[in-house]
Design an enzyme around this catalytic site. Structure first.
Site, PDB file in Angstrom:
ATOM      1  N   CYS A   1       0.842  -1.203   0.000  1.00 36.40           N
ATOM      2  CA  CYS A   1       0.000   0.000   0.000  1.00 36.40           C
ATOM      3  C   CYS A   1       0.880   1.258   0.000  1.00 36.40           C
ATOM      4  CB  CYS A   1      -0.983  -0.053   1.163  1.00 36.40           C
ATOM      5  SG  CYS A   1      -2.375   1.077   1.016  1.00 36.40           S
TER       6      CYS A   1
ATOM      7  N   HIS B   1      -3.637  -5.596   0.136  1.00 37.75           N
ATOM      8  CA  HIS B   1      -3.150  -6.070   1.435  1.00 37.75           C
ATOM      9  C   HIS B   1      -3.107  -7.595   1.464  1.00 37.75           C
ATOM     10  CE1 HIS B   1      -2.998  -2.188   3.501  1.00 37.75           C
ATOM     11  NE2 HIS B   1      -3.957  -1.862   2.643  1.00 37.75           N
TER      12      HIS B   1
ATOM     13  N   GLU C   1      -1.696  -9.461   3.504  1.00 39.73           N
ATOM     14  CA  GLU C   1      -1.729  -9.975   4.874  1.00 39.73           C
ATOM     15  C   GLU C   1      -3.150 -10.241   5.356  1.00 39.73           C
ATOM     16  OE1 GLU C   1      -1.782  -5.453   5.333  1.00 39.73           O
ATOM     17  OE2 GLU C   1      -1.043  -6.919   3.919  1.00 39.73           O
TER      18      GLU C   1
END
Length: 182
Positions: free
Chosen positions: A91, A178, A180
Site C-alpha cells: 500500500c 493487502h 496480509e
C-alpha cells in the site's frame, strides 16, 4: 535463537517490517511469523545502516493512513530502496517506492475500498508464483499510481489502476492491496 546442542548462538533469518503507521502492521507481523519466519516491527524512520547492522534478510514496508503527497510525509531513509535487500512495499510502501523512483501518485476521484478482482502477472513474476492470474484481494486506498517510476514495471492491475509493480532488475516489489488480509 540458541542452539540447544551447544552454547553457540545461531543466526536466524529475520525480516524487518517497517511500520508506517498502518492498522495492518501487526497483521503483517503475525502472517510472517505464521510462515515460521522471524520478524520484527521497527519504525519506518529506521536508518539503512541500522537495518543492515541487524542482519535482516528482507524488508516489508507497511501501509499508512497518510499520503506520500502530504506536505510532511512520514520520513524514511532515502537509501532504503538501494540497500541491496529484497523489499516488499504494501500500500503506502508501493507508493513510496514509486514516488522515490520519480513516478507519480495521485488522489483519484474514485476510491477502491473492499474486495476487488485483480489481474496478476503470474508468468514472469516470482512474487505471484503459485497464485491465480485473477485473484480477489483487499484494496483500501484513495491514492494510486498515475505514472510508474524509473525501472519499474506493472505486474498487477485492477479494473481501474496499477495495483502491483516490480523493479526490472532487483528483488523489489510493491502491491497496493493487502496480502496480509485474507
Amino acid at each position: 535463537m540458541v542452539d540447544s546442542s551447544s552454547s553457540h548462538a545461531v543466526e536466524c533469518d529475520k525480516v524487518a517490517i517497517l511500520d508506517a503507521g498502518s492498522q495492518y502492521a501487526k497483521v503483517i507481523d503475525r502472517r510472517i511469523r505464521e510462515l515460521a519466519i522471524y520478524s520484527e516491527l521497527v519504525p519506518l524512520q529506521t536508518s539503512v545502516t541500522e537495518l543492515l547492522s541487524r542482519k535482516y534478510k528482507a524488508i516489508i514496508i507497511s501501509g499508512s493512513p497518510g499520503s506520500v503527497n502530504d506536505p510532511n510525509p512520514v520520513f524514511y531513509d532515502p537509501k532504503l530502496f538501494d540497500c541491496g535487500l529484497p523489499i516488499l512495499g504494501i500500500c503506502y510502501g508501493l507508493q513510496m517506492l514509486n514516488k522515490q523512483r520519480g513516478g507519480t501518485i495521485v488522489r483519484q476521484a474514485v476510491r477502491e475500498d473492499g474486495q476487488f478482482q485483480v489481474e496478476l502477472n503470474t508468468t514472469d513474476c516470482p512474487l505471484f508464483k503459485n497464485m491465480n492470474k485473477l485473484e480477489i484481494v483487499l484494496l483500501t486506498h484513495g491514492d494510486s499510481i498515475e505514472k510508474l517510476g524509473e525501472n519499474l514495471i506493472s505486474i498487477g492491475k485492477s479494473e481501474s489502476f496499477i495495483v502491483a509493480c516490480a523493479d526490472k532488475e532487483k528483488p523489489i516489489y510493491g502491491v497496493q492491496f493487502h496480502p496480509e488480509v485474507n
